[in-house]
Scaffold this active site. Structure first.
Site, PDB file in Angstrom:
ATOM      1  N   GLU A  55      -8.951  -0.194   4.726  1.00  0.00           N
ATOM      2  CA  GLU A  55      -9.190  -1.532   4.183  1.00  0.00           C
ATOM      3  C   GLU A  55     -10.144  -2.369   5.024  1.00  0.00           C
ATOM      4  O   GLU A  55     -11.028  -3.049   4.501  1.00  0.00           O
ATOM      5  CB  GLU A  55      -7.869  -2.281   3.994  1.00  0.00           C
ATOM      6  CG  GLU A  55      -7.095  -1.896   2.721  1.00  0.00           C
ATOM      7  CD  GLU A  55      -6.428  -0.538   2.792  1.00  0.00           C
ATOM      8  OE1 GLU A  55      -6.373   0.037   3.894  1.00  0.00           O
ATOM      9  OE2 GLU A  55      -5.967  -0.051   1.749  1.00  0.00           O
TER      10      GLU A  55
ATOM     11  N   HIS B  70       3.908  -4.903  -2.479  1.00  0.00           N
ATOM     12  CA  HIS B  70       2.948  -4.790  -3.581  1.00  0.00           C
ATOM     13  C   HIS B  70       3.093  -5.913  -4.602  1.00  0.00           C
ATOM     14  O   HIS B  70       2.766  -5.743  -5.770  1.00  0.00           O
ATOM     15  CB  HIS B  70       3.117  -3.439  -4.305  1.00  0.00           C
ATOM     16  CG  HIS B  70       2.661  -2.258  -3.520  1.00  0.00           C
ATOM     17  ND1 HIS B  70       3.381  -1.732  -2.477  1.00  0.00           N
ATOM     18  CD2 HIS B  70       1.519  -1.514  -3.590  1.00  0.00           C
ATOM     19  CE1 HIS B  70       2.724  -0.699  -1.961  1.00  0.00           C
ATOM     20  NE2 HIS B  70       1.606  -0.561  -2.611  1.00  0.00           N
TER      21      HIS B  70
HETATM   22  C1  LIG Z   1      -2.946   0.536   3.225  1.00  0.00           C
HETATM   23  C2  LIG Z   1      -2.768   0.959   1.817  1.00  0.00           C
HETATM   24  N1  LIG Z   1      -3.851   1.205   1.067  1.00  0.00           N
HETATM   25  C3  LIG Z   1      -3.709   1.603  -0.216  1.00  0.00           C
HETATM   26  C4  LIG Z   1      -2.466   1.744  -0.791  1.00  0.00           C
HETATM   27  C5  LIG Z   1      -2.294   2.235  -2.222  1.00  0.00           C
HETATM   28  N2  LIG Z   1      -1.833   3.636  -2.133  1.00  0.00           N
HETATM   29  C6  LIG Z   1      -0.524   3.944  -2.201  1.00  0.00           C
HETATM   30  S1  LIG Z   1      -0.245   5.577  -1.926  1.00  0.00           S
HETATM   31  C7  LIG Z   1      -1.895   5.873  -1.705  1.00  0.00           C
HETATM   32  C8  LIG Z   1      -2.375   7.257  -1.379  1.00  0.00           C
HETATM   33  C9  LIG Z   1      -1.813   7.729  -0.094  1.00  0.00           C
HETATM   34  O1  LIG Z   1      -2.301   9.003   0.186  1.00  0.00           O
HETATM   35  P1  LIG Z   1      -1.624   9.900   1.281  1.00  0.00           P
HETATM   36  O2  LIG Z   1      -1.562   9.145   2.566  1.00  0.00           O
HETATM   37  O3  LIG Z   1      -2.359  11.172   1.299  1.00  0.00           O
HETATM   38  O4  LIG Z   1      -0.130  10.104   0.802  1.00  0.00           O
HETATM   39  P2  LIG Z   1       0.374  10.820  -0.538  1.00  0.00           P
HETATM   40  O5  LIG Z   1       0.494   9.767  -1.580  1.00  0.00           O
HETATM   41  O6  LIG Z   1      -0.588  11.878  -0.884  1.00  0.00           O
HETATM   42  O7  LIG Z   1       1.719  11.363  -0.184  1.00  0.00           O
HETATM   43  C10 LIG Z   1      -2.627   4.712  -1.853  1.00  0.00           C
HETATM   44  C11 LIG Z   1      -4.102   4.625  -1.722  1.00  0.00           C
HETATM   45  C12 LIG Z   1      -1.361   1.422   0.020  1.00  0.00           C
HETATM   46  N3  LIG Z   1      -0.127   1.466  -0.466  1.00  0.00           N
HETATM   47  N4  LIG Z   1      -1.535   1.054   1.316  1.00  0.00           N
END
Ligand SMILES: Cc1ncc(C[n+]2csc(CCOP(=O)(O)OP(=O)(O)O)c2C)c(N)n1
Ligand SMILES: Cc1ncc(C[n+]2csc(CCOP(=O)(O)OP(=O)(O)O)c2C)c(N)n1
Ligand SMILES: [Mg+2]
Ligand SMILES: [Mg+2]
Lengths: 324, 349, 324, 349
Positions: free
Chosen positions: A61, A130
């Site tokens: 971010e 959120h």
């Molecule tokens: C700091 C942040 N940025 C964006 C989001 C929105 N978001 C929620 S889960 C996710 C993907 C996360 O990917 P990863 O770390 O690979 O975990 P996975 O969901 O694949 O288990 C995003 C972008 C968030 N919750 N927090």
């Protein structure tokens, strides 16, 4: 005039500006072809404009905003998206210390044509990380403009104005209004910043609010009308610049003011508005200004809790009735 | 599993180690003209900073001050490898970057003194000293906050297709901040034309790098993002220049980012009132013996790029420029109080 | 009673708590033996308590707060320092999304005995990134307590209370008061949160302010007294919890209120206070509540600019005279 | 200079590659009892998540949902190597971590349904599902925000001298956030007893890792901080367990942090309404063929740690537990509206 959802109107605005000026591009997490944005606002734009101009980013971010800022001061016009407003916490340095202050601390050497889109609000049981409404932080940060559109017509006209503004604009949306429809012209139009929209005219009380609460305020006004109370409903549409005149004129007419936002109460934008109005219209006020906000708690998950957390029509009506 | 290596410190690693693969290892390749350029840039920054130190002694510089004294060869070597149309991103220790990149010294000194003729009209001061039209994206008081901005400027260069590149300066301490990883990664995945310049002076304020960095070099962190990197003697402008040249070439050709760790040292404390007692004498002596100006002067003399007389003439000319700039700055007016309200927003067209 | 500086009184408070409870430790950038903190508050503590309990950290603001939080919920009592308040921008997620909300969103499963120290304010020509006053952001974040000591006596009693509080406390200091002296007892004492300090009693107007502005308000009150105006000066000492009663009672007595802080005006803590007072003492107000703040700009560097940026005694006096 | 390597992707790297030095390579070392434990944990998480999916289908789960289906072997393998008094830090995809660490399934399911009997009294839901007394530091909705908290908990273990360790789960996407570098560095310089568990499922929402990560592995990033690391098949609970065991040993003995990259895959979309059409069929098929439950079950059967009947009995027992938990959750009450105000602050003593 065709009816369009807030989501589609917003996308139309983005698209028109990207067609108009090739310096305009969008960057953010999952805004591209695989997802089209967490709320599907940018769906289809990557297909039309390519992955460069509709650019998926890593989950970074602070760097998203910082990179958009770097691009903005070197000839591009970026629209950076932070997926949820709660996550701007991670980008506060780039938003508030860098983008907001850059022109000033460099003595006007550069302008910063940067739009930062994000989304606030509860109502979807997404819990404490959120669902927040954090616009007050940015209103307290000199150097930022802030748009808070609540209607499809406004969101389109305002995003276009935001993109053409040579200053950093926080462009905040609300989760629960993406699906709301309104008449939106196909022809191009711009909505100036700093011009409120009066949704209902009235004589007994002024109701000022933002985002979903504008819709609730309108519902409240309609019901109050049946009860013989005539309420004026004002939607500022932008918090910075703020249309003080429309509000103060209204209060001078009605003598009573209810402020309503989904923010937690202490230190909300409604505090600033109350402070302004009592400064500028003290002698016209017939009753204390009422603030209708969320309680001072994080946003709870469970539906019955979130439901009482978010102000509703009834709370607005009660507040009005307390002072009318 | 990989094992932890011996930590880095100001004494043990001073400029010796080179990790560059493919780096031009001889200064033969550098033209005489370029040696003169490097000498001039290094010296200019030195004289500028000495003047700032004098003005500070006369109580003319408000606020704090992070002098670039000692690190001149880094700014000189990097900027000598750039075009005027290229960009640099500066830091809280920014005077050297700005001057080396070609900013107007009058406006720069006036800025440090808080005068309305300053490049930032007195709004910025030492920590924000910036001259945009000289290609400086900004000096910033928030450590490591320049990295994402540099990445974004490089993205802009790439998208606009201008072949411009961005050199981003930051300290060893800055590489511990979250923006470091975010920015390096972004530059790597998008192959951005940016050169990451670590000015490793072995301290972040009073904290020695041994307390905050587990590895032998900061450069090691670039490998995490598959970014080519090297370690050079940051007190040797030629070494810095050569490494930058290679990185600039790569960036301009679309080969993406590089990271250059320049090992160097502050001649004085961190900021205006820091006596820097926390640094061991042997370490300080070691580095003072590797003076940046002397180093490049000796190389230039040795390579017959300069005669002693020419070297002196250049010094005299630069000193005069600096004196004139100081005179201008001192004589300039402070801003009027009402100017506090100016330049918050740009006018909407 | 011995006179001590704010700096020394604060250090005494930290030291006493570290002696009392070995779970208490300090972490932050340059707080250790080489520097003793950017403002020398922790000087000597590393020598006394060791480098583990007075722990220098890398320049990693978000991780400093996050790590302190992790330690707080597993049996330690950390005091995390962010060197300048402006840099909390980098730690907003850990402060506002994690520390502030953790107890609530986990349904009370844990408490968070964490103190976060930082420093606000201008006056040292440190420009836009080292001079801000951002307490309003945190006042708008449910789950945080906020101490804003302006006097040596208060800072000692409040830091001890902060360390013993099982909740996250933002402990904000001000650059220009570190050298100010006041009588500070050698014996142990605690100052409860939520209890304002009345520095001057008066009948004509109430002046409420924080940090350096309390000192300016006292000067203003002294000068106003000579002009025949009797001003009551209230220092809240903590913003959360807020001592409403002392303030409201005072306004009910004086009928007039001037609020003064060094924050930029829009959305400052003074807005919230104005909103509260007009809500709770509307009928007692004889004039609009006046707000004396910095203008809505970043903090400028140049001395003549910074001087007009920061409110002073004269601006307070003018504000009082406008409504008395 | 080091050259950029071929980027990582869900198909090419699936669980094959091992970077562990010193990793126990044969499952012979794992006792039969432990194999049963691994089977039980993996299956328990699977059955829990299948129940959640059912309840969601019945419209009983408010908000969004990030199912752990497919990644069960990671939580199972990691927690099987921990003591009850050790800690785990969870993520937005936290159900599996919490259940595998031994949280009460009744309270966990009630939480997902927003009931006041939930572990967070209905305040948290899926993204904050947490049971402190089971050693879960918290699930968090902000990606990567758990890393510094885990580092701090590990610091606390170190300072309190308890020999507890912390396992911190996070995704491939999380490793692009600034807290990743800050936290890894902190753990390295202070030799904290923390094990960084990357659950690399090759996607962050719809974004494939190839778009956001330039390297062959996330593990490569650990080397920047001299942290020992390895890549294991995250669908094989035994591999995960063995790697964790080694890391836990190192951490308990004061040897500092380790990073284990577990390559795995989501069986379904990212969140409740994501059909995950962006994933190539061959990739999905490849991973579905490596089912975590089947894998551990086959190993356990093959090693004669279990008979088919025993395996079935365990399944029946677990299913019953889950059913009872679901029944409890469904029948529990929602919180009363006024509870919205509770638990903002702890009472001052
Ligand atoms: C700091 C942040 N940025 C964006 C989001 C929105 N978001 C929620 S889960 C996710 C993907 C996360 O990917 P990863 O770390 O690979 O975990 P996975 O969901 O694949 O288990 C995003 C972008 C968030 N919750 N927090
Ligand atoms: C994010 C941030 N944290 C802390 C500070 C305070 N500070 C100013 S300079 C400095 C040290 C920076 O060290 P380094 O990056 O090595 O640069 P150097 O000063 O050695 O040139 C610190 C901690 C700051 N300005 N910004
Ligand atoms: Mg340094
Ligand atoms: Mg993932």
């Amino acid at each position: 005039m065709p009816e369009k959802t807030y989501r589609d109107a917003l996308k139309e605005g983005l698209r028109e500006e990207m067609l108009r000026d090739e310096r305009v591009f969008i960057m953010g997490e999952d805004i591209g072809r695989n997802w089209g944005g967490a709320f599907k606002v940018t769906k289809g734009l990557a297909e039309e404009f390519g992955d460069d101009r509709v650019r998926d980013t890593p989950i970074s971010e602070n760097a998203i905003v910082g990179a958009a800022l770097g691009a903005a001061i070197t000839g591009m016009i970026p629209v950076a998206e932070i997926m949820f407003g709660d996550l701007i916490t991670l980008a506060m340095d780039q938003v508030c210390n860098q983008a907001a202050k850059m022109r000033y601390m460099f003595g006007g050497q550069t302008s910063v044509p940067l739009v930062m889109r994000s989304v606030f609000g509860g109502g979807k049981n997404l819990a404490s990380h959120h669902s927040q409404s954090l616009e007050a932080w940015f209103m307290h940060t000199p150097g930022l403009k802030i748009a808070v559109p609540s209607f499809a017509y406004d969101v389109k006209g305002l995003i276009k104005t935001a993109i053409r503004d040579p200053n950093p604009v926080m462009f905040f949306e609300h989760k629960l209004v993406y699906d709301r429809k309104e008449e939106v012209p196909d022809e191009e139009y711009l909505i100036p910043f700093g011009k409120a929209r009066v949704h209902r005219e009235g004589d007994d009380v002024t109701i000022w609010g933002t985002f979903l609460m504008v819709h609730k305020a309108i519902e409240a006004a309609d019901e109050l009308a049946k009860q013989g109370i005539s309420a004026e409903v004002i939607d500022p549409r932008t918090l910075v610049p703020l249309d003080r005149k429309t509000l103060i004129d209204s209060v001078k007419k009605t003598g009573r003011l209810v402020l309503v936002t989904e923010e937690t109460k202490t230190g909300a934008t409604t505090a600033e508005i109350a402070a302004i109005v009592q400064e500028e219209a003290f002698d016209w006020l017939d009753a204390p200004i009422k603030r209708v906000n969320a309680p001072d708690t994080p946003v709870p998950f469970s539906p019955p809790l979130e439901q009482v957390f978010i102000p509703d029509k009834d709370r607005i009506i009660s507040a009005v009735r307390e002072i009318v | 599993m990989a094992s932890a290596s011996k930590p880095l410190s100001g004494v043990t690693n001073g400029g010796a180690q080179k990790l560059c693969v493919g780096q031009v290892d001889s200064i033969m390749a550098v033209t005489k003209k370029k040696l003169v350029d490097l000498y001039t840039r290094t010296l200019k920054v030195r004289l500028f900073e000495e003047k700032v130190w004098d003005l500070f002694g006369e109580n003319l510089v408000p606020g704090t001050l992070h002098l670039y004294l000692g690190q001149e060869a880094v700014a000189a070597g990097v900027t000598a490898a750039l075009k005027k149309s290229d960009w640099v991103q500066s830091t809280h220790r920014g005077h050297g970057h700005v001057v080396a990149k070609g900013a107007d010294m009058k406006a720069a000194l006036a800025e440090l003194l808080g005068k309305r003729t300053g490049s930032c009209k007195g709004k910025g001061g030492s920590m924000h000293i910036t001259e945009f039209k000289a290609g400086v994206l900004g000096a910033t008081g928030v450590v490591a906050s320049g990295l994402p901005i540099a990445a974004g400027a490089a993205l802009s260069c790439q998208m606009r297709g201008t072949k411009e590149v961005v050199a981003c300066f930051f300290g060893d301490g800055a590489s511990n901040n979250g923006t470091f990883g975010e920015s390096l990664n972004m530059s790597a995945i998008w192959k951005l034309p940016v050169i990451w310049i670590v000015e490793n002076n072995f301290y972040a304020m009073g904290t020695p790098i041994t307390l905050t960095c587990p590895s032998q070099s900061i450069a090691q962190r670039a490998e995490a993002y598959c970014i080519p990197s090297c370690v050079v003697d940051g007190n040797n402008a030629v070494e810095v220049y050569e490494a930058t040249l290679e990185a600039v070439k790569r960036a301009r050709e679309g080969g993406g980012p590089s990271l250059i760790e320049c090992q160097t040292y502050r001649m004085r404390g961190h900021s205006r009132f820091d006596p820097a007692k926390y640094r061991p004498k042997e370490e300080v002596d070691f580095w003072l013996s590797k003076d940046a100006v002397e180093t490049i002067q000796n190389i230039a003399l040795e390579k017959k790029a300069l005669t002693k007389k020419e070297a002196k003439d250049i010094r005299r000319k630069l000193q005069k420029e600096v004196d004139i700039a100081a005179d201008f700055a001192v004589k300039s007016e402070y801003p009027e109080p009402q100017e506090v309200l100016d330049d918050v927003f740009a006018e909407v067209a």
